[in-house]
Design an enzyme around this catalytic site. Structure first.
Site, PDB file in Angstrom:
ATOM      1  N   ASP A 249       0.853  -1.189   0.000  1.00 22.67           N
ATOM      2  CA  ASP A 249       0.000   0.000   0.000  1.00 22.67           C
ATOM      3  C   ASP A 249       0.893   1.245   0.000  1.00 22.67           C
ATOM      4  OD1 ASP A 249      -3.134   0.761   1.014  1.00 22.67           O
ATOM      5  OD2 ASP A 249      -1.575   2.253   1.450  1.00 22.67           O
ATOM      6  N   ILE A 250       0.530   2.211  -0.829  1.00 22.31           N
ATOM      7  CA  ILE A 250       1.303   3.454  -0.884  1.00 22.31           C
ATOM      8  C   ILE A 250       1.038   4.258   0.403  1.00 22.31           C
ATOM      9  CG2 ILE A 250       1.690   5.598  -2.156  1.00 22.31           C
ATOM     10  CD1 ILE A 250       0.785   4.076  -4.695  1.00 22.31           C
TER      11      ILE A 250
ATOM     12  N   ASN B 146      -2.383  13.345  -3.087  1.00 18.99           N
ATOM     13  CA  ASN B 146      -3.539  13.905  -3.812  1.00 18.99           C
ATOM     14  C   ASN B 146      -3.858  15.323  -3.330  1.00 18.99           C
ATOM     15  OD1 ASN B 146      -4.299  11.917  -5.636  1.00 18.99           O
ATOM     16  ND2 ASN B 146      -5.579  10.834  -4.162  1.00 18.99           N
TER      17      ASN B 146
ATOM     18  N   HIS C 259      -5.003  15.167  -8.057  1.00 15.05           N
ATOM     19  CA  HIS C 259      -5.258  13.788  -8.462  1.00 15.05           C
ATOM     20  C   HIS C 259      -4.416  13.353  -9.653  1.00 15.05           C
ATOM     21  CE1 HIS C 259      -8.572  11.644  -6.334  1.00 15.05           C
ATOM     22  NE2 HIS C 259      -8.558  12.795  -5.683  1.00 15.05           N
TER      23      HIS C 259
ATOM     24  N   ASP D 188      -2.357  10.022  -9.759  1.00 12.15           N
ATOM     25  CA  ASP D 188      -2.450   8.940 -10.759  1.00 12.15           C
ATOM     26  C   ASP D 188      -1.062   8.559 -11.292  1.00 12.15           C
ATOM     27  OD1 ASP D 188      -5.142   8.976 -10.450  1.00 12.15           O
ATOM     28  OD2 ASP D 188      -5.620   9.817 -12.416  1.00 12.15           O
TER      29      ASP D 188
ATOM     30  N   GLU E 267      -4.968   2.430  -3.992  1.00 14.82           N
ATOM     31  CA  GLU E 267      -3.503   2.449  -4.007  1.00 14.82           C
ATOM     32  C   GLU E 267      -2.975   1.230  -3.260  1.00 14.82           C
ATOM     33  OE1 GLU E 267      -4.728   2.971  -0.793  1.00 14.82           O
ATOM     34  OE2 GLU E 267      -2.912   4.120  -0.270  1.00 14.82           O
TER      35      GLU E 267
END
Ligand code: GH3
Ligand code: MG
Ligand code: MG
Length: 282
Positions: free
Chosen positions: A166-167, A174, A179, A183, A207
């Site tokens: 997981d980031i 964000n 955003h 991305d 994510e």
């Protein structure tokens, strides 16, 4: 790149006539027996087969049946080209899995048109299958396909690992950069992961990603973590990832239980500072 068409007929002159029609537009392979045809479809990349029915030893029906019952070749379109014109033979051809049935004498242009149509359908099916199984943004497997392949792997291999990644603090990225940059971060992470780790790699949520892999790949996860840590995106954004690993053991009755243990380890990594790997037996 040209499509490859396999011509199968025990009469050489028939092969030569067909080859002359198709040469130039396609890469053409020829087989003079059913056995040879089966060998070629299994060992080379064939996009479509033109198949005679009446051949000694292995006939066309049997060749078609074999192609349709092999995982690797079942999606290759088969068109019968034959002088058997009775209805029962035609119906049998379709029943065995042919996409079309052309009777001799055939009209050259119609034959070529049918080949084009079936190659186009095949390409569309492949594109749809890709879209149905992959995450558009990252090219990783989508959640459904990840679990499909992960379950298969779980059922056939005891020496596997479940990995959850997981980031870290992604919401901040964000919020700070927008955003669009978020991305790019996700896409970059997925690309680097695909190039670093071999395994079943899927996007499970925003994510959050999962990997099913063998022991050899586990040692590469810290290299991945470091690569990400040292990355600078668009000259300004840095980010990190947290990783939880679980090895399959007798307590794991299914893939969900294996990944649940990986998830518990991921959350331990999050709770104890992030940018780290936790691999603790549960
Ligand atoms: P933690 O370190 O605990 O994982 O914190 P986090 O901020 O990474 O986790 P959280 O789950 O709170 O936030 C994840 C955010 O990811 C929320 C959601 O808006 C965002 N997100 C999910 N999918 C996408 C996406 O496709 N693109 C972008 N830009 N953001 C996404
Ligand atoms: Mg996160
Ligand atoms: Mg998350």
């Amino acid at each position: 790149m040209k499509n490859t068409i396999l011509l199968v007929d025990d009469v050489r002159i028939n092969l030569e006539i067909l080859k002359k029609i198709l040469d130039g537009s396609y890469d053409v392979l020829c087989a003079e027996s059913g056995k040879e045809a089966i060998k070629i479809v299994q060992s080379m990349n064939v996009d479509l087969v033109l198949l005679d029915i009446m051949m000694p030893d292995v006939d066309g029906y049997e060749v078609c049946h074999t192609i349709k019952h092999n995982k690797k070749t079942k999606d290759i379109p088969v068109i019968f080209v034959t002088s058997k014109v009775d209805e029962a033979s035609i119906v049998k051809g379709y029943d065995i899995g042919a996409v079309d049935y052309i009777t001799k004498p055939y009209k050259k242009k119609e034959l070529v048109a049918k080949i084009k149509t079936h190659l186009k359908i095949k390409k569309l099916i492949e594109e749809l299958e890709y879209i149905a199984t992959h995450d558009t943004m990252t090219g990783a497997l989508n959640r459904r396909q990840f679990f499909k392949l992960a379950i298969e792997k779980f059922n056939e291999d005891d020496n596997i690992y479940g990995v959850m990644i997981d980031i870290d603090k992604f919401k901040n990225i964000n919020d700070t950069y927008g955003h669009h940059i978020g991305d790019i971060v996700i896409k970059t992470f997925a690309k680097i992961t695909k190039n670093t780790i071999n395994g079943i790699f899927g996007r499970l949520g925003g994510e959050e990603f999962g990997i099913i892999c063998d022991e050899n790949e586990i040692s590469k996860l810290d290299i991945l973590r470091q690569k990400i840590e040292n990355l600078i995106i668009e000259d300004k954004v840095k980010f990190t990832i947290s990783i939880g690993i679980a090895k399959k053991n007798q307590n794991h009755k299914n893939i969900d239980e294996l990944l649940h243990d990986a998830d518990l380890n991921l959350y331990e990594a999050k709770g104890s500072g992030r940018n780290k790997i936790v691999f603790r037996r549960r």
